[in-house]
Design a protein around this motif. Structure first.
Motif, PDB file in Angstrom:
ATOM      1  N   LEU A   1     -10.139   6.749  -6.985  1.00 46.26           N
ATOM      2  CA  LEU A   1      -8.822   6.132  -6.843  1.00 46.26           C
ATOM      3  C   LEU A   1      -8.407   5.425  -8.130  1.00 46.26           C
ATOM      4  O   LEU A   1      -7.243   5.507  -8.552  1.00 46.26           O
ATOM      5  CB  LEU A   1      -8.839   5.140  -5.683  1.00 46.26           C
ATOM      6  N   ALA A   2      -9.346   4.734  -8.764  1.00 49.73           N
ATOM      7  CA  ALA A   2      -9.035   4.070 -10.032  1.00 49.73           C
ATOM      8  C   ALA A   2      -8.634   5.091 -11.093  1.00 49.73           C
ATOM      9  O   ALA A   2      -7.671   4.868 -11.860  1.00 49.73           O
ATOM     10  CB  ALA A   2     -10.240   3.263 -10.510  1.00 49.73           C
TER      11      ALA A   2
ATOM     12  N   ALA B   1      -9.511  -3.917  -0.128  1.00 48.93           N
ATOM     13  CA  ALA B   1      -8.346  -3.165  -0.588  1.00 48.93           C
ATOM     14  C   ALA B   1      -7.398  -4.041  -1.411  1.00 48.93           C
ATOM     15  O   ALA B   1      -6.786  -3.566  -2.377  1.00 48.93           O
ATOM     16  CB  ALA B   1      -7.609  -2.566   0.605  1.00 48.93           C
ATOM     17  N   VAL B   2      -7.267  -5.297  -1.028  1.00 49.58           N
ATOM     18  CA  VAL B   2      -6.434  -6.230  -1.809  1.00 49.58           C
ATOM     19  C   VAL B   2      -7.022  -6.375  -3.212  1.00 49.58           C
ATOM     20  O   VAL B   2      -6.300  -6.375  -4.212  1.00 49.58           O
ATOM     21  CB  VAL B   2      -6.349  -7.595  -1.098  1.00 49.58           C
TER      22      VAL B   2
ATOM     23  N   ILE C   1      -6.636  -2.207  -9.993  1.00 50.50           N
ATOM     24  CA  ILE C   1      -6.182  -0.935 -10.555  1.00 50.50           C
ATOM     25  C   ILE C   1      -4.664  -0.870 -10.706  1.00 50.50           C
ATOM     26  O   ILE C   1      -4.130   0.128 -11.201  1.00 50.50           O
ATOM     27  CB  ILE C   1      -6.685   0.258  -9.720  1.00 50.50           C
ATOM     28  N   GLY C   2      -3.973  -1.930 -10.293  1.00 48.83           N
ATOM     29  CA  GLY C   2      -2.518  -1.970 -10.450  1.00 48.83           C
ATOM     30  C   GLY C   2      -1.813  -0.920  -9.614  1.00 48.83           C
ATOM     31  O   GLY C   2      -0.857  -0.280 -10.078  1.00 48.83           O
ATOM     32  N   SER C   3      -2.251  -0.736  -8.382  1.00 47.94           N
ATOM     33  CA  SER C   3      -1.702   0.314  -7.526  1.00 47.94           C
ATOM     34  C   SER C   3      -0.427  -0.125  -6.818  1.00 47.94           C
ATOM     35  O   SER C   3      -0.260  -1.297  -6.457  1.00 47.94           O
ATOM     36  CB  SER C   3      -2.741   0.716  -6.476  1.00 47.94           C
ATOM     37  N   ASP C   4       0.476   0.846  -6.599  1.00 49.34           N
ATOM     38  CA  ASP C   4       1.663   0.609  -5.768  1.00 49.34           C
ATOM     39  C   ASP C   4       1.337   0.790  -4.281  1.00 49.34           C
ATOM     40  O   ASP C   4       2.181   0.495  -3.434  1.00 49.34           O
ATOM     41  CB  ASP C   4       2.787   1.571  -6.153  1.00 49.34           C
ATOM     42  N   MET C   5       0.142   1.275  -3.974  1.00 50.53           N
ATOM     43  CA  MET C   5      -0.256   1.476  -2.580  1.00 50.53           C
ATOM     44  C   MET C   5      -0.436   0.124  -1.899  1.00 50.53           C
ATOM     45  O   MET C   5      -0.887  -0.842  -2.523  1.00 50.53           O
ATOM     46  CB  MET C   5      -1.568   2.257  -2.503  1.00 50.53           C
ATOM     47  N   GLU C   6      -0.095   0.065  -0.616  1.00 48.01           N
ATOM     48  CA  GLU C   6      -0.346  -1.131   0.166  1.00 48.01           C
ATOM     49  C   GLU C   6      -1.832  -1.177   0.541  1.00 48.01           C
ATOM     50  O   GLU C   6      -2.489  -0.129   0.608  1.00 48.01           O
ATOM     51  CB  GLU C   6       0.521  -1.146   1.425  1.00 48.01           C
TER      52      GLU C   6
ATOM     53  N   ILE D   1      -4.661   1.915   1.055  1.00 49.96           N
ATOM     54  CA  ILE D   1      -5.914   2.051   0.305  1.00 49.96           C
ATOM     55  C   ILE D   1      -7.084   2.192   1.271  1.00 49.96           C
ATOM     56  O   ILE D   1      -7.977   3.027   1.072  1.00 49.96           O
ATOM     57  CB  ILE D   1      -6.106   0.853  -0.643  1.00 49.96           C
ATOM     58  N   VAL D   2      -7.095   1.376   2.327  1.00 50.15           N
ATOM     59  CA  VAL D   2      -8.156   1.482   3.340  1.00 50.15           C
ATOM     60  C   VAL D   2      -8.166   2.880   3.947  1.00 50.15           C
ATOM     61  O   VAL D   2      -9.233   3.508   4.083  1.00 50.15           O
ATOM     62  CB  VAL D   2      -7.968   0.421   4.438  1.00 50.15           C
TER      63      VAL D   2
END
Length: 234
Positions: free
Chosen positions: A46-47, A71-72, A78-83, A87-88
């Motif tokens: 994911l990263a 996940a938080v 990783i600076g993700s836009d995913m909530e 991610i979970v």
């Protein structure tokens, strides 16, 4: 043939007899089955999709953690836009698929679960993995109660998961032995009042009151767990 319904932990003891634990409460990831590589590989993947750096320290920091809290942490790192819930789901789906394909049992775990069942000791699974992730392990081994990360308000290291497991089994957490592989999980079980058997795997687990650290479950017997449960407060 009649069956005595009195739990073994509640029966009077004969001279020299050791009382069995009221129940044994099992962590899953890294304790019963080696899922840590599945989680960690997913984190690296994911990263990489976010062109972000993920380190071994990051991965080990999350071992045993509540999935949403993990996940938080991942989202921030990783600076993700995913909530966090996305991610979970992303990571959990990969781990669940891996577990359905193969269960890489930790040494001695299945044998001890079997021996405890034969001795009549109730057992619960207490995992921060969600129910759909734990399902292949539950189906393979069977437990008298199951507590998953999506069935509690507060995850490990909060005591709620272990307190809930004891409640579902109708026993006191202080009369139970919990088996864990991480400092987060051990802290949760100790906070609930359990005596903890820690079998470190991916991370070290520090010594603490009401905690016994072992290198493997391979030579741990029902009698060994009974002696621990019979010690009382330390």
């Amino acid at each position: 043939m009649s069956t005595d319904p009195t739990p073994a932990s509640a029966k009077p003891l004969a001279d020299g007899e050791i009382r069995l634990p009221a129940a044994v409460l099992w962590d899953m990831d890294g304790t019963i089955v080696d899922t840590e590589p599945l989680w960690i590989n997913g984190e690296y993947e994911l990263a990489a999709q976010h062109d972000a750096v993920w380190t071994e320290e990051d991965a080990l920091t999350l071992v045993g953690s509540d999935l949403r809290e993990a996940a938080v942490y991942i989202k921030r790192r990783i600076g993700s836009d995913m909530e966090p819930d996305e991610i979970v789901d992303w990571l959990g789906g990969r781990v669940a698929a891996g577990l359905r394909e193969k269960q890489d049992w930790r040494p001695g775990a299945v044998e001890l679960i079997t021996a405890l069942r034969e001795a009549g000791v109730p057992q619960a699974l207490v995992t921060m993995s969600y129910a759909y992730i734990a399902e292949p392990v539950v189906d393979a081994l069977g437990f008298d109660a199951v507590v998953t990360g999506d069935s509690v308000t507060h995850g490990k290291p909060h005591p709620e998961p272990y307190l809930k497991a004891a409640r579902l089994l109708g026993v006191e957490a202080a009369d139970c032995v919990a088996i864990e592989d991480s400092r987060t999980g051990a802290a949760s079980a100790n906070a609930a009042g359990c005596h903890v058997v820690a079998v470190p795997h991916a991370v070290n687990v520090p010594e603490a009151p009401r905690r016994t650290i072992v290198t493997s479950l391979t030579h741990l017997s029902v009698a060994d767990l009974a002696r621990l449960a019979d010690r009382g407060p330390e």
